[in-house]
Scaffold this motif. Structure first.
Motif, PDB file in Angstrom:
ATOM      1  N   THR B  15     -14.439  -0.011  -3.555  1.00  0.00           N
ATOM      2  CA  THR B  15     -14.964  -1.429  -3.898  1.00  0.00           C
ATOM      3  C   THR B  15     -13.924  -2.100  -5.227  1.00  0.00           C
ATOM      4  O   THR B  15     -13.842  -1.206  -5.880  1.00  0.00           O
ATOM      5  CB  THR B  15     -16.165  -1.956  -4.109  1.00  0.00           C
ATOM      6  OG1 THR B  15     -16.749  -0.815  -5.196  1.00  0.00           O
ATOM      7  CG2 THR B  15     -17.168  -1.671  -2.884  1.00  0.00           C
ATOM      8  N   GLY B  16     -13.584  -3.217  -5.276  1.00  0.00           N
ATOM      9  CA  GLY B  16     -12.873  -3.593  -6.459  1.00  0.00           C
ATOM     10  C   GLY B  16     -11.521  -3.257  -6.305  1.00  0.00           C
ATOM     11  O   GLY B  16     -10.538  -3.945  -7.166  1.00  0.00           O
ATOM     12  N   GLN B  17     -10.714  -2.612  -5.359  1.00  0.00           N
ATOM     13  CA  GLN B  17      -9.494  -2.338  -5.236  1.00  0.00           C
ATOM     14  C   GLN B  17      -8.636  -3.465  -4.541  1.00  0.00           C
ATOM     15  O   GLN B  17      -9.383  -4.483  -3.833  1.00  0.00           O
ATOM     16  CB  GLN B  17      -9.311  -1.043  -4.331  1.00  0.00           C
ATOM     17  CG  GLN B  17      -9.877   0.250  -5.202  1.00  0.00           C
ATOM     18  CD  GLN B  17      -9.208   0.401  -6.403  1.00  0.00           C
ATOM     19  OE1 GLN B  17      -7.780   0.416  -6.461  1.00  0.00           O
ATOM     20  NE2 GLN B  17      -9.916   0.526  -7.572  1.00  0.00           N
ATOM     21  N   ARG B  18      -7.317  -3.204  -4.424  1.00  0.00           N
ATOM     22  CA  ARG B  18      -6.518  -4.132  -3.614  1.00  0.00           C
ATOM     23  C   ARG B  18      -5.585  -3.446  -2.650  1.00  0.00           C
ATOM     24  O   ARG B  18      -5.262  -2.347  -3.169  1.00  0.00           O
ATOM     25  CB  ARG B  18      -5.343  -4.815  -4.802  1.00  0.00           C
ATOM     26  CG  ARG B  18      -4.385  -5.725  -4.396  1.00  0.00           C
ATOM     27  CD  ARG B  18      -3.468  -6.051  -5.290  1.00  0.00           C
ATOM     28  NE  ARG B  18      -2.342  -6.922  -5.027  1.00  0.00           N
ATOM     29  CZ  ARG B  18      -2.152  -7.995  -4.615  1.00  0.00           C
ATOM     30  NH1 ARG B  18      -3.224  -8.939  -5.141  1.00  0.00           N
ATOM     31  NH2 ARG B  18      -0.831  -8.459  -4.231  1.00  0.00           N
ATOM     32  N   VAL B  19      -5.419  -3.929  -1.645  1.00  0.00           N
ATOM     33  CA  VAL B  19      -4.522  -3.528  -0.733  1.00  0.00           C
ATOM     34  C   VAL B  19      -3.543  -4.610   0.023  1.00  0.00           C
ATOM     35  O   VAL B  19      -3.775  -5.673  -0.073  1.00  0.00           O
ATOM     36  CB  VAL B  19      -5.555  -3.174   0.633  1.00  0.00           C
ATOM     37  CG1 VAL B  19      -6.367  -1.723   0.174  1.00  0.00           C
ATOM     38  CG2 VAL B  19      -6.437  -3.742   1.263  1.00  0.00           C
ATOM     39  N   THR B  20      -2.643  -4.073   0.796  1.00  0.00           N
ATOM     40  CA  THR B  20      -1.634  -4.838   1.285  1.00  0.00           C
ATOM     41  C   THR B  20      -1.661  -4.474   2.682  1.00  0.00           C
ATOM     42  O   THR B  20      -1.089  -3.246   2.972  1.00  0.00           O
ATOM     43  CB  THR B  20      -0.310  -4.859   0.668  1.00  0.00           C
ATOM     44  OG1 THR B  20      -0.589  -5.350  -0.809  1.00  0.00           O
ATOM     45  CG2 THR B  20       0.867  -5.672   1.476  1.00  0.00           C
ATOM     46  N   LEU B  21      -1.555  -5.375   3.681  1.00  0.00           N
ATOM     47  CA  LEU B  21      -1.398  -4.785   4.923  1.00  0.00           C
ATOM     48  C   LEU B  21      -0.084  -5.574   5.370  1.00  0.00           C
ATOM     49  O   LEU B  21       0.175  -6.732   5.035  1.00  0.00           O
ATOM     50  CB  LEU B  21      -2.525  -5.808   5.821  1.00  0.00           C
ATOM     51  CG  LEU B  21      -3.886  -4.937   5.962  1.00  0.00           C
ATOM     52  CD1 LEU B  21      -4.559  -4.554   4.506  1.00  0.00           C
ATOM     53  CD2 LEU B  21      -4.956  -5.772   6.692  1.00  0.00           C
ATOM     54  N   ARG B  22       0.729  -4.895   6.335  1.00  0.00           N
ATOM     55  CA  ARG B  22       2.104  -5.550   6.644  1.00  0.00           C
ATOM     56  C   ARG B  22       2.179  -5.768   8.111  1.00  0.00           C
ATOM     57  O   ARG B  22       1.329  -4.845   8.983  1.00  0.00           O
ATOM     58  CB  ARG B  22       3.069  -4.382   6.333  1.00  0.00           C
ATOM     59  CG  ARG B  22       4.346  -4.889   6.418  1.00  0.00           C
ATOM     60  CD  ARG B  22       5.412  -3.422   6.138  1.00  0.00           C
ATOM     61  NE  ARG B  22       6.886  -4.171   6.945  1.00  0.00           N
ATOM     62  CZ  ARG B  22       7.744  -4.527   5.931  1.00  0.00           C
ATOM     63  NH1 ARG B  22       7.639  -4.623   4.851  1.00  0.00           N
ATOM     64  NH2 ARG B  22       8.821  -4.873   6.415  1.00  0.00           N
ATOM     65  N   CYS B  23       2.876  -6.590   8.430  1.00  0.00           N
ATOM     66  CA  CYS B  23       3.056  -7.099   9.889  1.00  0.00           C
ATOM     67  C   CYS B  23       4.382  -7.283  10.229  1.00  0.00           C
ATOM     68  O   CYS B  23       4.941  -8.144   9.358  1.00  0.00           O
ATOM     69  CB  CYS B  23       2.067  -8.265  10.498  1.00  0.00           C
ATOM     70  SG  CYS B  23       2.408  -9.308  11.798  1.00  0.00           S
ATOM     71  N   SER B  24       4.830  -6.664  11.390  1.00  0.00           N
ATOM     72  CA  SER B  24       6.407  -7.339  11.779  1.00  0.00           C
ATOM     73  C   SER B  24       6.261  -7.929  13.124  1.00  0.00           C
ATOM     74  O   SER B  24       5.636  -7.435  13.879  1.00  0.00           O
ATOM     75  CB  SER B  24       7.104  -6.141  12.036  1.00  0.00           C
ATOM     76  OG  SER B  24       7.567  -5.489  10.575  1.00  0.00           O
ATOM     77  N   PRO B  25       6.724  -9.308  13.024  1.00  0.00           N
ATOM     78  CA  PRO B  25       6.389  -9.960  14.484  1.00  0.00           C
ATOM     79  C   PRO B  25       7.398  -9.515  15.630  1.00  0.00           C
ATOM     80  O   PRO B  25       8.304  -8.651  15.267  1.00  0.00           O
ATOM     81  CB  PRO B  25       6.684 -11.333  14.081  1.00  0.00           C
ATOM     82  CG  PRO B  25       7.592 -11.244  13.008  1.00  0.00           C
ATOM     83  CD  PRO B  25       7.407 -10.024  12.194  1.00  0.00           C
TER      84      PRO B  25
END
Lengths: 116, 117
Positions: B15-25
């Motif tokens: 909790t409190g953290q930051r994440v990045t999700l990545r997507c290639s179409p």
């Protein structure tokens, strides 16, 4: 606002039985698109079919068939001679107009379990 | 295989953290969509980008943001994470040059399963 209702939360059948998954939608738009997706246990969402609001012709693809009835706002999906590999969660979805652009509104899904 | 790729497949954070999700179409698709699937909310539309521009917004929290880059890949940033953000996050893509997207079929990636502890 758009809404999709899949009243059947879970369905359990024995292999080779036919099964119908119900989908009822609500929209005020006259042009809209309806979809069915399959989510197998592995988790991905697999596209099955797209139907536009002007085409009420039923469609059959192998063991799958779809019955679109505008008069009852329904887009039902039938699997004939079900197989264990058909076990999955099935989602009906609606893409309507206005400023919604590409937003898909999904139903809650129907969990289909096919027993050998 | 839909042709849409998402990384990572699984993500566990606190909790409190930051994440990045990545997507290639898929190759050639200009639109990218993000959806959240949770047990209580089901599948919910978050946001759509078309050729780098935001096109439609759904029930996306202010703690969440997204962008689409010139090479058309997209990232979904989730910050100040809460337990309730645990979910399966899907990216989808579609073709079409008008950007209206109503007629396009959306093809979904395999999803990123986020677990917030």
């Amino acid at each position: 606002a758009q809404k999709v209702t899949q009243a059947q939360t879970e369905i359990s059948v024995v292999e080779k039985e036919d099964v119908t998954l119900d989908c009822v939608y609500e929209t005020r738009d006259t042009t809209y698109y309806l979809f069915w997706y399959k989510q197998p246990p592995s988790g991905e969402l697999v596209f099955l079919i797209r139907r536009n609001s002007f085409d009420e012709q039923n469609e059959i693809s192998g063991r799958y068939s779809w019955n679109f009835q505008k008069s009852t706002s329904s887009f039902n999906f039938t699997i004939t001679a079900s197989q264990v590999v058909d076990s999955a969660v099935y989602f009906c979805a609606l893409n309507a107009g206005g400023t919604s652009y590409g937003k898909l509104t999904f139903g809650q899904g129907t969990i289909l379990t096919v027993h050998p | 295989d839909s042709g849409v790729t998402q990384t990572p497949k699984h993500l566990i954070t606190a909790t409190g953290q930051r994440v990045t999700l990545r997507c290639s179409p898929r190759s050639g698709d200009l639109s990218v969509y993000w959806y959240q699937q949770s047990l209580d909310q089901g599948l919910q539309f978050l946001i759509q980008y078309y050729n780098g521009e935001e096109r439609a917004k759904g029930n996306i929290l202010e703690r969440f943001s997204a962008q689409q880059f010139p090479d058309l890949h997209s990232e979904l940033n989730l910050s100040s994470l809460e337990l309730g953000d645990s979910a399966l996050y899907f990216c989808a893509s579609s073709g079409g040059t008008s950007g209206s997207s109503r007629t396009d079929t959306q093809y979904f990636g395999p999803g990123t399963r986020l677990t917030v502890l």
